[in-house]
Write an enzyme that holds these catalytic residues in place. Structure first.
Site, PDB file in Angstrom:
ATOM      1  N   ASN A 208      -2.872   4.332  94.442  1.00  0.00           N
ATOM      2  CA  ASN A 208      -3.199   5.587  93.758  1.00  0.00           C
ATOM      3  C   ASN A 208      -4.097   6.425  94.652  1.00  0.00           C
ATOM      4  O   ASN A 208      -4.423   6.030  95.766  1.00  0.00           O
ATOM      5  CB  ASN A 208      -3.839   5.314  92.397  1.00  0.00           C
ATOM      6  N   ASP A 277      -2.891  -0.565  86.792  1.00  0.00           N
ATOM      7  CA  ASP A 277      -2.630  -1.095  85.455  1.00  0.00           C
ATOM      8  C   ASP A 277      -1.416  -2.019  85.497  1.00  0.00           C
ATOM      9  O   ASP A 277      -1.306  -2.949  84.716  1.00  0.00           O
ATOM     10  CB  ASP A 277      -2.366   0.054  84.469  1.00  0.00           C
ATOM     11  N   LYS A 339     -12.842  -1.575  75.250  1.00  0.00           N
ATOM     12  CA  LYS A 339     -13.327  -2.461  76.320  1.00  0.00           C
ATOM     13  C   LYS A 339     -14.765  -2.903  76.070  1.00  0.00           C
ATOM     14  O   LYS A 339     -15.391  -3.471  76.960  1.00  0.00           O
ATOM     15  CB  LYS A 339     -13.184  -1.773  77.681  1.00  0.00           C
TER      16      LYS A 339
HETATM   17  O1  PMT Z   1     -12.365   7.519  94.123  1.00  0.00           O
HETATM   18  P1  PMT Z   1     -12.419   9.022  93.927  1.00  0.00           P
HETATM   19  O2  PMT Z   1     -11.381   9.743  94.726  1.00  0.00           O
HETATM   20  O3  PMT Z   1     -13.800   9.561  94.157  1.00  0.00           O
HETATM   21  O4  PMT Z   1     -12.049   9.330  92.403  1.00  0.00           O
HETATM   22  C1  PMT Z   1     -12.921   8.923  91.404  1.00  0.00           C
HETATM   23  C2  PMT Z   1     -12.183   8.358  90.174  1.00  0.00           C
HETATM   24  C3  PMT Z   1     -11.410   9.473  89.489  1.00  0.00           C
HETATM   25  C4  PMT Z   1     -11.230   7.247  90.605  1.00  0.00           C
HETATM   26  C5  PMT Z   1     -13.298   7.758  89.237  1.00  0.00           C
HETATM   27  O5  PMT Z   1     -14.178   8.770  88.854  1.00  0.00           O
HETATM   28  C6  PMT Z   1     -12.684   7.122  88.019  1.00  0.00           C
HETATM   29  O6  PMT Z   1     -12.371   7.747  87.009  1.00  0.00           O
HETATM   30  N1  PMT Z   1     -12.463   5.776  88.099  1.00  0.00           N
HETATM   31  C7  PMT Z   1     -11.769   4.998  87.064  1.00  0.00           C
HETATM   32  C8  PMT Z   1     -10.290   5.192  87.227  1.00  0.00           C
HETATM   33  C9  PMT Z   1      -9.503   4.418  86.206  1.00  0.00           C
HETATM   34  O7  PMT Z   1      -8.840   3.474  86.551  1.00  0.00           O
HETATM   35  O8  PMT Z   1      -9.692   4.816  84.957  1.00  0.00           O
HETATM   36  P2  PMT Z   1      -8.943   4.158  83.659  1.00  0.00           P
HETATM   37  O9  PMT Z   1      -9.241   5.122  82.583  1.00  0.00           O
HETATM   38  O10 PMT Z   1      -7.516   3.866  83.981  1.00  0.00           O
HETATM   39  O11 PMT Z   1      -9.683   2.780  83.470  1.00  0.00           O
HETATM   40  C10 PMT Z   1     -10.776   2.610  82.582  1.00  0.00           C
HETATM   41  C11 PMT Z   1     -11.794   1.679  83.183  1.00  0.00           C
HETATM   42  O12 PMT Z   1     -11.247   0.362  83.302  1.00  0.00           O
HETATM   43  C12 PMT Z   1     -12.291   2.054  84.574  1.00  0.00           C
HETATM   44  O13 PMT Z   1     -13.662   1.780  84.624  1.00  0.00           O
HETATM   45  C13 PMT Z   1     -11.521   1.123  85.499  1.00  0.00           C
HETATM   46  O14 PMT Z   1     -12.268   0.785  86.675  1.00  0.00           O
HETATM   47  C14 PMT Z   1     -11.343  -0.107  84.623  1.00  0.00           C
HETATM   48  N2  PMT Z   1     -10.107  -0.850  84.914  1.00  0.00           N
HETATM   49  C15 PMT Z   1      -8.879  -0.271  84.704  1.00  0.00           C
HETATM   50  C16 PMT Z   1      -7.732  -1.015  84.930  1.00  0.00           C
HETATM   51  C17 PMT Z   1      -7.848  -2.349  85.362  1.00  0.00           C
HETATM   52  N3  PMT Z   1      -6.758  -3.070  85.611  1.00  0.00           N
HETATM   53  N4  PMT Z   1      -9.053  -2.888  85.560  1.00  0.00           N
HETATM   54  C18 PMT Z   1     -10.194  -2.174  85.334  1.00  0.00           C
HETATM   55  O15 PMT Z   1     -11.304  -2.676  85.540  1.00  0.00           O
END
Ligand code: PMT
Length: 411
Positions: A208, A277, A339
């Site tokens: 990504n 994911d 979560k």
């Molecule tokens: O890296 P940059 O270019 O600076 O961009 C920053 C960012 C947009 C990546 C950052 O600010 C951000 O939003 N990171 C989380 C991205 C994400 O995966 O969001 P999500 O809404 O899909 O996941 C929710 C949370 O679960 C996040 O804290 C993620 O780290 C965590 N997660 C998600 C999927 C997974 N398999 N394991 C996880 O731990």
């Protein structure tokens, strides 16, 4: 301790005899790793040449509106800065800033910036003691402007008393200390950052757009706040922040292992990584050959690192990010519950926002509260986020709602 590495310092130079010291200050700031942009008033150019400060800062020096427009707009310059330091700040400068004037570039920048403003006064002792200056200083202080100095001693005009600009070394130390909040002193923080790569075959992967900038800024800000910081990073092109211990991983499974190895010794876990994911159910052993037929990849869910950590019996304070393209608040609140998070930082992503960008904007949610952090460069935003995390952690809100009752694994 030097906290100035990669910090953006906007140095304002005004027309006083101490302007010659700005050259040494610029040199020291650069040597400490800061990026420096200099803005001079017209009067400052009578005391020191723009060319000297340009050579020492390695950047164009701004003094007129049109120059600011040519390289960086004045609002952009005001936004760019982590700190604005006016050194020397003459009596006239204090008066202009107290009045909120915007009729020269430096005054306008000081008005437009949301970065902390530091002034190093330099003037004759009688001018410093004058009731008008005292009033201006009080007005500025009451608005949160920080004054560095002045020092007492012999003055260029032959007088002795308060009004000497602090020496460049003292200004450097004060600026460096301004980045050290101590809010997380004694705590251990674990941060994930960057993307993951899920192998399709030996040469291809699913990934990504995460650059790691946000997560690295969080790790750096936590270290500046006095924490011992470990950073588990996906593949990115960023250097490890100072005083941070980093481990590089590739896939979600490797990231999970690296996190689980360290989490028992962690007070606060911040998941800023964009973890996959889904991942291919099985990576092909050899490079998949191109054919004319469509290719179907079978995907399976990747492990959810944050959810795994937040469900540990001895869990740290858990902070997640929510990356959303629509309906930010609803999804973020749902994710916090799903979560079992102590705090979630929601950001809008896609179409040039969130991922890869230098700036970001966050909406924080916790049990019973929320806060908006306006658009700012990621390092500044990360420092504000760390302040919130420290406040919530210290407030003892380490007991999240029972997420399992509400768990919705589509979040
Ligand atoms: O890296 P940059 O270019 O600076 O961009 C920053 C960012 C947009 C990546 C950052 O600010 C951000 O939003 N990171 C989380 C991205 C994400 O995966 O969001 P999500 O809404 O899909 O996941 C929710 C949370 O679960 C996040 O804290 C993620 O780290 C965590 N997660 C998600 C999927 C997974 N398999 N394991 C996880 O731990």
């Amino acid at each position: 301790m030097n906290s100035l590495a990669n910090k953006r310092i906007l140095l304002g130079v005004t027309g006083g005899i101490a302007a010659y010291k700005s050259a040494e200050l610029t040199r020291l700031l650069r040597r400490a790793g800061a990026e420096v942009r200099v803005v001079m008033t017209a009067a400052a150019a009578d005391f020191i040449t723009p060319l000297t400060l340009q050579a020492l800062s390695g950047q164009p020096v701004y003094s007129r509106w049109d120059e600011a427009g040519a390289a960086m707009g004045h609002i952009e310059l005001a936004r760019w800065a982590d700190r604005v330091l006016v050194a020397p700040a003459t009596a006239d400068t204090l008066a202009r800033l107290a009045q909120g004037r915007a009729d020269d570039l430096l005054s306008a920048l000081c008005l437009a910036t949301t970065a902390p403003l530091y002034l190093a006064p330099a003037m004759n002792q009688a001018m410093w003691r004058h009731a008008a200056t005292r009033d201006n200083v009080e007005t500025l202080r009451s608005r949160g402007v920080r004054l560095l100095g002045p020092a007492e001693g012999e003055q260029a005009c032959g007088d002795t008393g308060p009004g000497r600009m602090l020496e460049p070394e003292a200004l450097l130390a004060a600026l460096s200390a301004s980045f050290e909040s101590g809010a997380l002193a004694g705590l251990k923080v674990l941060v994930t950052a960057g993307p993951t790569r899920e192998a399709i075959d030996p040469v291809r992967f699913m990934g990504n757009r995460s650059s790691g900038k946000m997560g690295y800024a969080v790790a750096a800000a936590a270290a500046e706040a006095g924490a011992r910081v470990q950073l588990v990073s996906g593949p990115v092109a960023l250097p490890c922040p100072p005083r941070v211990e980093r481990v590089m991983v590739e896939s979600a499974a490797e990231m999970l292992d690296a996190v689980l190895e360290r989490v028992a010794d962690t007070d606060i876990f911040v998941a800023a990584a964009a973890v996959a994911d889904y991942r291919p159910q099985a990576a092909a052993a050899d490079k998949i050959k191109k054919t004319v037929q469509p290719l179907t990849l079978r995907l399976e869910p990747a492990p959810d690192i944050l959810a795994t950590v937040s469900r540990l019996p001895q869990r740290p304070f858990c902070v997640g990010f929510a990356a959303e393209t629509a309906d930010l608040e609803r999804h973020a609140r749902k994710k916090r519950l799903a979560k079992s998070l102590d705090l979630v930082a929601a950001n809008r992503v896609g179409r040039g926002l969130g991922f890869e960008a230098d700036d970001n904007e966050l909406h924080l949610f916790w049990e019973g509260g929320d806060a908006r952090l306006a658009r700012a460069p990621k390092p500044r935003l990360a420092r504000l986020l760390i302040e919130h995390i420290a406040a919530r952690y210290r407030a003892g809100l380490a007991h999240p709602p029972q997420g399992d009752d509400h768990a919705d694994h589509t979040a």
